[in-house]
Design a protein around this motif. Structure first.
Motif, PDB file in Angstrom:
ATOM      1  N   ASP A 358       0.834  -1.205   0.000  1.00  0.00           N
ATOM      2  CA  ASP A 358       0.000   0.000   0.000  1.00  0.00           C
ATOM      3  C   ASP A 358       0.867   1.253   0.000  1.00  0.00           C
ATOM      4  OD1 ASP A 358      -2.455   1.627   0.493  1.00  0.00           O
ATOM      5  OD2 ASP A 358      -1.431   1.998   2.393  1.00  0.00           O
ATOM      6  N   SER A 359       1.898   1.254   0.847  1.00  0.00           N
ATOM      7  CA  SER A 359       2.761   2.434   0.914  1.00  0.00           C
ATOM      8  C   SER A 359       4.067   2.096   1.606  1.00  0.00           C
ATOM      9  CB  SER A 359       2.059   3.572   1.667  1.00  0.00           C
ATOM     10  OG  SER A 359       1.802   3.182   3.005  1.00  0.00           O
ATOM     11  N   ASN A 360       5.052   2.916   1.341  1.00  0.00           N
ATOM     12  CA  ASN A 360       6.333   2.879   2.039  1.00  0.00           C
ATOM     13  C   ASN A 360       6.622   4.301   2.532  1.00  0.00           C
ATOM     14  OD1 ASN A 360       7.536   0.068   1.625  1.00  0.00           O
ATOM     15  ND2 ASN A 360       6.977   0.633  -0.464  1.00  0.00           N
ATOM     16  N   ASP A 361       6.689   4.450   3.842  1.00  0.00           N
ATOM     17  CA  ASP A 361       6.873   5.780   4.434  1.00  0.00           C
ATOM     18  C   ASP A 361       8.219   5.865   5.137  1.00  0.00           C
ATOM     19  OD1 ASP A 361       4.300   6.172   3.572  1.00  0.00           O
ATOM     20  OD2 ASP A 361       3.395   5.991   5.572  1.00  0.00           O
ATOM     21  N   TYR A 362       8.900   6.975   4.905  1.00  0.00           N
ATOM     22  CA  TYR A 362      10.163   7.253   5.573  1.00  0.00           C
ATOM     23  C   TYR A 362       9.999   8.556   6.339  1.00  0.00           C
ATOM     24  CZ  TYR A 362      11.691   4.171   1.765  1.00  0.00           C
ATOM     25  OH  TYR A 362      11.811   3.137   0.872  1.00  0.00           O
ATOM     26  N   SER A 363      10.470   8.586   7.574  1.00  0.00           N
ATOM     27  CA  SER A 363      10.364   9.828   8.333  1.00  0.00           C
ATOM     28  C   SER A 363      11.600  10.030   9.199  1.00  0.00           C
ATOM     29  CB  SER A 363       9.100   9.843   9.194  1.00  0.00           C
ATOM     30  OG  SER A 363       9.126   8.811  10.146  1.00  0.00           O
ATOM     31  N   ILE A 364      11.876  11.289   9.446  1.00  0.00           N
ATOM     32  CA  ILE A 364      12.995  11.666  10.298  1.00  0.00           C
ATOM     33  C   ILE A 364      12.535  12.820  11.176  1.00  0.00           C
ATOM     34  CG2 ILE A 364      13.910  13.220   8.504  1.00  0.00           C
ATOM     35  CD1 ILE A 364      16.720  12.612   9.618  1.00  0.00           C
ATOM     36  N   SER A 365      12.971  12.825  12.424  1.00  0.00           N
ATOM     37  CA  SER A 365      12.607  13.927  13.321  1.00  0.00           C
ATOM     38  C   SER A 365      13.813  14.317  14.165  1.00  0.00           C
ATOM     39  CB  SER A 365      11.433  13.545  14.215  1.00  0.00           C
ATOM     40  OG  SER A 365      11.805  12.550  15.143  1.00  0.00           O
ATOM     41  N   LEU A 366      13.906  15.600  14.432  1.00  0.00           N
ATOM     42  CA  LEU A 366      14.966  16.160  15.259  1.00  0.00           C
ATOM     43  C   LEU A 366      14.302  16.922  16.392  1.00  0.00           C
ATOM     44  CD1 LEU A 366      18.049  16.766  15.615  1.00  0.00           C
ATOM     45  CD2 LEU A 366      17.642  18.865  14.282  1.00  0.00           C
ATOM     46  N   GLY A 367      14.661  16.588  17.623  1.00  0.00           N
ATOM     47  CA  GLY A 367      13.972  17.194  18.753  1.00  0.00           C
ATOM     48  C   GLY A 367      14.902  17.589  19.886  1.00  0.00           C
ATOM     49  N   GLU A 368      14.390  18.430  20.755  1.00  0.00           N
ATOM     50  CA  GLU A 368      15.118  18.846  21.956  1.00  0.00           C
ATOM     51  C   GLU A 368      14.144  18.864  23.123  1.00  0.00           C
ATOM     52  OE1 GLU A 368      18.223  20.275  24.475  1.00  0.00           O
ATOM     53  OE2 GLU A 368      18.254  19.335  22.507  1.00  0.00           O
ATOM     54  N   GLN A 369      14.520  18.152  24.185  1.00  0.00           N
ATOM     55  CA  GLN A 369      13.719  18.145  25.414  1.00  0.00           C
ATOM     56  C   GLN A 369      14.415  19.011  26.454  1.00  0.00           C
ATOM     57  OE1 GLN A 369      13.363  14.858  28.565  1.00  0.00           O
ATOM     58  NE2 GLN A 369      11.573  14.469  27.279  1.00  0.00           N
ATOM     59  N   LEU A 370      13.651  19.983  26.978  1.00  0.00           N
ATOM     60  CA  LEU A 370      14.169  20.908  27.970  1.00  0.00           C
ATOM     61  C   LEU A 370      13.246  20.908  29.182  1.00  0.00           C
ATOM     62  CD1 LEU A 370      14.854  23.836  25.481  1.00  0.00           C
ATOM     63  CD2 LEU A 370      16.601  22.352  26.464  1.00  0.00           C
ATOM     64  N   LYS A 371      13.651  21.576  30.231  1.00  0.00           N
ATOM     65  CA  LYS A 371      12.785  21.704  31.399  1.00  0.00           C
ATOM     66  C   LYS A 371      12.691  23.170  31.792  1.00  0.00           C
ATOM     67  CE  LYS A 371      11.548  19.560  35.768  1.00  0.00           C
ATOM     68  NZ  LYS A 371      11.918  18.616  36.836  1.00  0.00           N
ATOM     69  N   PHE A 372      11.664  23.834  31.231  1.00  0.00           N
ATOM     70  CA  PHE A 372      11.417  25.225  31.565  1.00  0.00           C
ATOM     71  C   PHE A 372      10.610  25.349  32.853  1.00  0.00           C
ATOM     72  CE2 PHE A 372      11.655  25.407  26.814  1.00  0.00           C
ATOM     73  CZ  PHE A 372      12.836  26.121  26.738  1.00  0.00           C
TER      74      PHE A 372
END
Length: 527
Positions: A358-372
């Motif tokens: 049905d489909s081929n999905d590629y994903s990439i994510s860049l994140g930053e976790q902070l404590k405000f």
């Protein structure tokens, strides 16, 4: 309670002194209360010359001798008070302190246990009884006395509980060293007990000693650290595996193979699903997480009369790689993440009973976790997804940004807010391009009773801008409230019931507006 006993005893002393001499009374009381114990002893002894058999005077001399560390004299006076049938609740505790200081530990333990039975200083009395048993290498009673502290009210045990839990961990360690599987016993019993002792008051002076002890035991037995460089805990178990089996009723099935132009079929169905999730967590030094994983899932729709429903039959293969660089911002924990995901989906796309790609999905994510905020961490993410469909007109690229904030409350409850903005473009069908804003709020409750968990009330909202089709469809809105409840058979086996309702509002009511509800059970086994 201790102060009340002393006040009552002071009144008794006052009455004794009043009955004997008014001259020495003020001086004796003032001296005791000001800490001038030598004068207090002298004045009480003057009265005692004519009252050698007065139990109250012997008791108070014993107490004062304890304060000036004349333990032999304290022991003699307190023993005499006992012989004269004096009945203060703290008498056995004071006697036990003197006996302990004189290294008469068997008699001291006996007196501490009597003090416990009399309800005086039960926390301290149990602690000393346990510690004496530990010194005598009498392990079972020592463990028993330490464990009895769990049953006391917090106020009675708070002054000794952390020290007691440390000593209990040391007893477990002594036993573990005699076991043929020492490391396994250390990991299963000793370290969790010491970590419990540390968490009771992580800012105390004793906590630093406990932390050093945990570190040394780990070094001695080749056990890796439990914390990253910024203090984030490292789970002891590297592998995490879960199996899900689910049966759900959907009142209005949506064709999931084409969710960007989502349309309801106006048909209901029972749905059977399974999931197998496996991840492995590894650290590089004490700074980087590397977590490869794979998810296998499949679904089957019982409605075989409507092709728009059973087209959703199929399975997915979802390998992933999560990485995280642990660091600090100021004095708070932070993490920079890079995630890679691939989804290969097979469905009955032609409704002919055969599943195909049905489909081929590629994903990439860049994140930053902070404590405000002190209540919990904040996470920002940039995402990119490329979707390649069996139908080239459905190939798309999505760029998105998300934000989530955790709030933890003193009750143990938690609230999680997530917001995401996505822009999707279709390579061959620009008329399908869209932008969407999604928000989800989830309120997670603590465990209810011993087995029930009432974890989540949630509400999701999505606003979609269909861009080139805006004139026909307008801005579309969908609302989904959800509630679920779980029952724990064992820590690794849980049954979850969930119910949710979805309403989508569109200007094109015939093609895109719909409402539906789903409910079902999911069995979850972790191993």
């Amino acid at each position: 309670m201790k102060s009340i006993v002393k006040i009552v005893s002071l009144i008794a002393l006052y009455l004794v002194l009043v009955s004997q001499t008014h001259a020495t009374l003020p001086e004796a009381l003032v001296a005791y209360r000001s800490g001038d114990y030598a004068t207090a002893i002298k004045k009480i002894k003057e009265v005692q010359k004519e009252n050698a058999t007065n139990a109250t005077l012997h008791y108070w001399l014993g107490v004062i001798y304890n304060r000036v560390q004349e333990f032999e004299l304290a022991k003699d006076e307190l023993t005499k008070a006992l012989e004269l049938k004096f009945d203060a609740r703290d008498l056995y505790y004071e006697l036990a302190q003197a006996l302990y200081a004189l290294d008469k530990i068997d008699l001291a333990r006996k007196s501490f246990l009597i003090s416990t039975k009399k309800g005086y200083m039960r926390g301290q009395s149990l602690y000393y009884a346990a510690y004496i048993s530990q010194l005598k290498n009498e392990i079972p009673p020592a463990i028993s006395y330490y464990q009895q502290l769990y049953n006391l009210p917090f106020e009675e045990r708070k002054d000794v509980f952390q020290a007691a839990m440390l000593q209990l961990g040391e007893l477990y360690y002594t036993q573990a060293l005699k076991h043929p599987s020492t490391q396994k016993m250390v990991e299963r019993y000793v370290l969790p007990q010491l970590e419990l002792a540390y968490r009771l008051d992580s800012k105390s002076q004793l906590a630093a000693e406990i932390e050093d002890r945990i570190y040394q035991i780990k070094i001695d037995h080749g056990i890796s650290s439990t914390k990253m460089r910024n203090g984030r805990p490292i789970p002891r178990q590297k592998w995490e595996n879960k199996v899900y089996a689910e049966i759900t009723y959907d009142s209005n099935v949506v064709y999931e193979a084409d969710d960007a132009i989502e349309k309801a079929q106006n048909k209901s169905s029972m749905i059977s699903k399974f999931d197998l999730l496996s991840t492995y967590r590894e650290t590089l030094g004490n700074s980087v997480w590397v977590i490869p994983g794979i998810n296998l899932n499949g679904s089957y729709y019982s409605n075989r009369d409507e092709s728009g429903v059973y087209q959703n039959d199929g399975f997915e293969i979802q390998p992933s790689l999560r990485t995280s660089f642990e660091h600090t911002v100021g004095a708070e924990m932070a993490a920079l993440s890079l995630d890679l995901d691939y989804v290969h989906a097979q469905k009955d796309v032609y409704a002919d009973g055969t599943v195909r790609t049905d489909s081929n999905d590629y994903s990439i994510s860049l994140g930053e976790q902070l404590k405000f905020l002190p209540q919990g961490p904040t996470t920002f993410k940039l995402r990119y997804k490329s979707s390649n469909s069996y139908d080239p007109t459905l190939d798309s690229q999505t760029t998105g940004f998300s934000f989530d904030q955790n709030f933890s409350f003193s009750s143990g409850n938690m609230f999680i807010f997530i917001a995401a903005l996505d822009m999707t473009k279709y390579s061959q069908s620009p008329e399908q391009d869209s932008r969407s804003l999604s928000m989800v709020g989830s309120y997670i409750m603590p465990r209810w009773g011993t087995r029930f968990v009432l974890p989540t009330f949630s509400l999701a909202y999505t606003m979609t801008d269909p861009q080139e089709q805006k004139e026909e469809r307008g801005y579309e809105h969908s609302f989904t409230p959800e509630f679920h409840l779980s029952y724990m058979f064992t820590p690794s086996l849980k049954l979850r019931w969930a119910v949710n309702y979805t309403k989508k509002i569109s200007k094109d009511e015939e093609s895109y507006a719909y409402q539906k509800w789903t409910t079902g059970f999911r069995l979850i086994h972790a191993f």
